[in-house]
Design an enzyme around this catalytic site. Structure first.
Site, PDB file in Angstrom:
ATOM      1  N   PRO A 124     -42.050 -69.596 -47.784  1.00  0.00           N
ATOM      2  CA  PRO A 124     -43.103 -69.414 -46.788  1.00  0.00           C
ATOM      3  C   PRO A 124     -43.507 -70.717 -46.096  1.00  0.00           C
ATOM      4  CG  PRO A 124     -44.081 -69.580 -48.944  1.00  0.00           C
ATOM      5  CD  PRO A 124     -42.584 -69.673 -49.151  1.00  0.00           C
ATOM      6  N   GLU A 125     -43.981 -70.568 -44.876  1.00  0.00           N
ATOM      7  CA  GLU A 125     -44.554 -71.668 -44.113  1.00  0.00           C
ATOM      8  C   GLU A 125     -46.032 -71.349 -43.890  1.00  0.00           C
ATOM      9  OE1 GLU A 125     -42.128 -72.744 -40.694  1.00  0.00           O
ATOM     10  OE2 GLU A 125     -40.303 -72.078 -41.729  1.00  0.00           O
TER      11      GLU A 125
END
Length: 293
Positions: free
Chosen positions: A10-11
């Protein structure tokens, strides 16, 4: 799965989506007990899993905050639980008695007997730890820069620092000490919007060009948050186990050979730091002197 995708989530949008979900469910609740089912999940907590569980029992969660890709939960003790999702970590809210997930690593039970908080992590690159006295900002993540969604983020300071760097613009966007939360997906998307190739030297950017790039970074992050982030597989989900939908809005990332949505040229993929970069050869020409391709 396209090569390189497994390293890219994830970012910030995915972590912010999880933060928002946690905030709805855990703020104000008292932790009754913690069960550590896999020591690797708390490997960053040096005193070990038993201490991790003991120091959290009886504590109340006051808030859920984020710095870049890290989450932390301030506690009434003045300490904080730090969380990083790694490549496949999930923080899920589940009713008590729900069958355990295959890769359940840590379980939080609450005094109100309401939904449990579960840390599930297939690849075990993520983890949880307790930061002593870290309620305001854990020392362990204080070196991470603010992100462009932070009200205290300074556009002018970022532009000046970016232009002082002697590196490539995509590498700079991924530098979490310069600007946090931006990873491979959203760097590629922002660079496409800005019409810049990732190998463009940062010290060759004009002030207005750097400011426009920052605006595109902020826009793409905001749009992705609105869609719940980007999911390419079942490894990233929100606290309810639901996928994000921003993958439908991606203009270049993961679209090798497909037509650019601006000019129609086939999107190219190039090797980048053991991952892949996606760009349009017409809208984002390589700078002169670039050795790539």
């Amino acid at each position: 799965m396209t090569e390189g995708r497994g390293y890219d989530v994830p970012e910030l949008p995915e972590v912010e989506t999880v933060r928002q979900g946690l905030a709805q469910w855990v703020i104000g609740r008292r932790i009754a007990s913690v069960e550590v089912r896999h020591p690797r999940a708390v490997r960053r907590h040096v005193p070990g899993g038993v201490h991790f569980a003991d120091v959290l029992a009886g504590r109340t969660v006051l808030d859920v905050r984020r710095r870049g890709k890290y989450l932390w939960l301030p506690l009434d003790s003045g300490d904080a639980v730090i969380g990083h999702l790694g490549m496949s970590g999930q923080l899920l809210l589940q009713p008590p008695g729900t069958p355990d997930e295959t890769h359940l690593r840590v379980r939080f039970r609450f005094a109100d007997d309401g939904p449990e908080l579960r840390f599930v992590d297939q690849r075990t690159f993520g983890g949880l730890s307790v930061s002593e006295g870290g309620a305001d900002l854990p020392a362990e993540i204080a070196h991470i820069a603010r992100d462009p969604m932070d009200p205290e983020f300074s556009d002018a300071a970022f532009v000046a620092a970016l232009r002082r760097r002697r590196t490539e613009v995509k590498r700079a966007l991924l530098d979490q000490t310069l600007i946090s939360g931006v990873g491979n997906i959203y760097a590629d998307e922002a660079l496409w919007r800005a019409g810049l190739h990732g190998t463009r030297p940062t010290d060759a950017l004009t002030g207005p060009a750097a400011q426009r790039l920052l605006g595109h970074v902020r826009d793409v992050l905001a749009e992705a948050i609105k869609e719940g982030g980007t999911s390419f597989d079942a490894l990233y989900v929100n606290v309810n186990g639901e996928s994000g939908y921003f993958d439908r809005e991606l203009n270049v990332y993961g679209r090798e050979g497909e037509p650019c949505r601006r000019c129609g040229a086939p999107v190219r993929r190039e090797a980048f730091m053991n991952r892949s970069s996606y760009s349009c050869p017409r809208c984002q020409p390589r700078p002169r002197g670039s050795l790539r391709g």
